[in-house]
Write a protein that holds these residues in place. Structure first.
Motif, PDB file in Angstrom:
ATOM      1  N   ILE A  48     -14.141  -6.364 -15.187  1.00 36.01           N
ATOM      2  CA  ILE A  48     -12.668  -6.148 -15.438  1.00 36.01           C
ATOM      3  C   ILE A  48     -12.420  -5.054 -15.881  1.00 36.01           C
ATOM      4  CG2 ILE A  48     -11.231  -7.727 -16.618  1.00 36.01           C
ATOM      5  CD1 ILE A  48     -12.863  -9.729 -16.618  1.00 36.01           C
ATOM      6  N   GLY A  49     -12.852  -4.387 -17.255  1.00 34.43           N
ATOM      7  CA  GLY A  49     -12.508  -3.413 -17.267  1.00 34.43           C
ATOM      8  C   GLY A  49     -11.948  -2.139 -16.344  1.00 34.43           C
ATOM      9  N   TYR A  50     -12.820  -2.056 -15.285  1.00 36.18           N
ATOM     10  CA  TYR A  50     -13.416  -0.906 -14.508  1.00 36.18           C
ATOM     11  C   TYR A  50     -12.277  -1.281 -13.870  1.00 36.18           C
ATOM     12  CZ  TYR A  50     -13.639   0.827 -10.468  1.00 36.18           C
ATOM     13  OH  TYR A  50     -13.758   1.828  -8.628  1.00 36.18           O
ATOM     14  N   LEU A 107     -13.487 -10.918  -9.204  1.00 39.88           N
ATOM     15  CA  LEU A 107     -13.107 -11.445  -9.582  1.00 39.88           C
ATOM     16  C   LEU A 107     -12.263 -10.006 -11.182  1.00 39.88           C
ATOM     17  CD1 LEU A 107     -15.271 -13.791 -11.963  1.00 39.88           C
ATOM     18  CD2 LEU A 107     -13.347 -14.192 -10.970  1.00 39.88           C
ATOM     19  N   GLY A 108     -12.703  -9.148 -11.339  1.00 47.09           N
ATOM     20  CA  GLY A 108     -12.474  -7.718 -11.354  1.00 47.09           C
ATOM     21  C   GLY A 108     -10.999  -7.884 -10.517  1.00 47.09           C
ATOM     22  N   ARG A 109     -11.131  -7.177  -9.707  1.00 47.85           N
ATOM     23  CA  ARG A 109     -10.316  -6.803  -8.514  1.00 47.85           C
ATOM     24  C   ARG A 109      -8.788  -8.276  -8.170  1.00 47.85           C
ATOM     25  NH1 ARG A 109     -10.812  -8.122  -1.983  1.00 47.85           N
ATOM     26  NH2 ARG A 109     -10.500 -10.008  -3.042  1.00 47.85           N
ATOM     27  N   GLU A 110      -9.760  -9.522  -8.825  1.00 48.33           N
ATOM     28  CA  GLU A 110      -8.290 -10.335  -8.287  1.00 48.33           C
ATOM     29  C   GLU A 110      -7.831 -11.140  -9.886  1.00 48.33           C
ATOM     30  OE1 GLU A 110      -8.030 -13.084  -5.103  1.00 48.33           O
ATOM     31  OE2 GLU A 110      -8.179 -11.246  -4.702  1.00 48.33           O
ATOM     32  N   ILE A 111      -8.185 -10.953 -10.884  1.00 51.02           N
ATOM     33  CA  ILE A 111      -7.823 -11.319 -12.678  1.00 51.02           C
ATOM     34  C   ILE A 111      -7.009 -10.248 -12.112  1.00 51.02           C
ATOM     35  CG2 ILE A 111      -8.565 -10.658 -14.590  1.00 51.02           C
ATOM     36  CD1 ILE A 111     -10.865 -12.220 -14.206  1.00 51.02           C
ATOM     37  N   VAL A 112      -7.294  -8.458 -12.534  1.00 51.86           N
ATOM     38  CA  VAL A 112      -6.213  -7.861 -12.459  1.00 51.86           C
ATOM     39  C   VAL A 112      -4.983  -7.839 -11.549  1.00 51.86           C
ATOM     40  CG1 VAL A 112      -5.576  -4.844 -11.862  1.00 51.86           C
ATOM     41  CG2 VAL A 112      -7.809  -5.659 -12.861  1.00 51.86           C
ATOM     42  N   GLU A 140       0.323 -11.152  -6.134  1.00 53.97           N
ATOM     43  CA  GLU A 140      -0.511 -12.645  -5.003  1.00 53.97           C
ATOM     44  C   GLU A 140      -1.464 -12.069  -5.352  1.00 53.97           C
ATOM     45  OE1 GLU A 140      -0.479 -14.578  -0.852  1.00 53.97           O
ATOM     46  OE2 GLU A 140       1.146 -12.885  -1.764  1.00 53.97           O
ATOM     47  N   THR A 141      -3.182 -13.241  -4.963  1.00 54.14           N
ATOM     48  CA  THR A 141      -4.671 -13.223  -5.418  1.00 54.14           C
ATOM     49  C   THR A 141      -4.844 -14.020  -4.281  1.00 54.14           C
ATOM     50  OG1 THR A 141      -4.312 -15.310  -6.661  1.00 54.14           O
ATOM     51  CG2 THR A 141      -4.612 -13.054  -7.862  1.00 54.14           C
TER      52      THR A 141
END
Length: 346
Positions: free
Chosen positions: A16-18, A323-328, A335-336
């Motif tokens: 998520i941080g990345y 999840l990192g990509r989608e949470i951002v 849109e996710t």
């Protein structure tokens, strides 16, 4: 751009941080490097199509994760120069006899229509199992899925941290003081969520994995991941080196001392699947894997300025990059691909 504070430097928090800093946000991540982080004792198997779990929300998450992996790995390794250990040698799922094999093949092959990233899917005779994996027993036939892969959890975490720092993130190795939170607070603290008091309730299991070496003159490498009978797997760690796991013991303890009982159990299984080989011990690895209600991850707000990502259990390595990509995207109001309403059930 926004400001975020992340608590937890495991695979989920680091991913998520990345992705947040890469999108231009300001992010501070706190991690106290507790012993027992689930990453260390995870096999890193990226082959969700083999699973017999019927939860559709879970399946959407892990298949999205598997689909994203090749693209994600290429980008982060290029950016950082750090190898994640990701490789796609396929996955070989073993079955006890030919009748069960036929059922397993139909179940697995039926998923290919909606998941072309699986690649070729075909049955493997006992004789051909031995050709694919010379040290492995030839007692069982199998189904081979070409797109199956594996990742080295510790190496992936190293690459994510390098990418996070490369894009300007601040990583602090100390306990988090809530008074220092800036912007949205994201908890991705795994089994240690018990200290925070936010719903959902997180419990954890001790998972133990046995690492060993096969003492054989023939040096074998680049073998497929093996999904053995029952909830047992074998993954290659290098030429003639393997890991077998895993045990699941629900507990309130945070001890990471291996148990003699589980060592004997896993070593016996290693000898069962490598019956003609002399086995040398390398180590026992212990991880604490977090679970939430119905073994489904929770991804969503706990209150207005607190966001929770937890309960990923044994699917953390498969799901965390996507999840990192989608949470951002979600936090950016974009849109996710994933519907986070499926994972926010408080």
């Amino acid at each position: 751009m926004s400001t975020y504070t992340i608590v937890g430097g495991g695979i989920a928090g680091a991913s998520i941080g990345y992705h947040l800093v890469k999108a231009g946000h300001t992010v501070t991540l706190y991690d106290r490097a507790d012993s027992g982080q689930a990453t260390a004792a995870s096999a890193g198997i990226i082959a969700p199509w083999i699973s017999q779990k019927r939860n559709k929300d879970w399946y959407r998450l892990v298949t999205a994760g598997a689909k994203y992996y090749p693209e994600f790995v290429k980008k982060i390794e290029t950016e950082t120069g750090v190898s994640t250990g990701y490789k796609q040698e396929g996955v070989l799922s073993l079955f006890k006899d030919d009748t069960v094999l036929e059922k397993g093949f139909k179940r697995i092959h039926s998923k290919k229509e909606n998941a072309p990233e699986m690649g070729e899917v075909y049955k493997v005779s006992r004789e051909d199992v031995k050709k694919m994996h010379p040290h492995l027993t030839d007692l069982y036939p199998g189904v081979y899925v070409e797109g199956g892969g594996q990742i080295e959890g510790a190496s992936l975490l190293k690459a994510l941290k390098a990418g996070f720092l490369h894009h300007g993130g601040l990583w602090i190795n100390e306990d988090f003081n809530p008074g220092k939170a800036e912007g949205l607070l994201i908890y991705a603290s795994g089994a240690w969520a018990i200290e925070q008091g936010y719903a959902p309730k997180i419990r954890h299991q001790r998972s133990e994995v046995f690492h060993f070496e096969v003492d054989e003159a023939e040096r074998v490498k680049d073998t497929p991941v093996v999904m053995a009978l029952g909830p047992i797997y074998l993954v290659e760690l290098g030429a003639n080196k393997y890991a077998i796991g895993t045990t699941h013991t629900e507990t309130e303890s945070f001890s990471t001392e291996p148990s003699r009982e589980n060592y004997d159990y896993l070593r016996g299984l290693a000898q069962r699947y490598f019956p003609d080989s002399n086995i040398r011990d390398i180590s026992m690895m212990v991880g604490l894997k977090p679970f939430a209600r119905d073994y489904m991850p929770y991804i969503g707000y706990a209150e207005e300025n607190v966001f929770i990502v937890n309960g990923l259990g044994s699917t953390g390595l498969t799901a965390s990059p996507v999840l990192g990509r989608e949470i951002v995207k979600f936090l950016n109001g974009e849109e996710t691909e994933l519907d986070f309403g499926d994972y926010s059930y408080i």
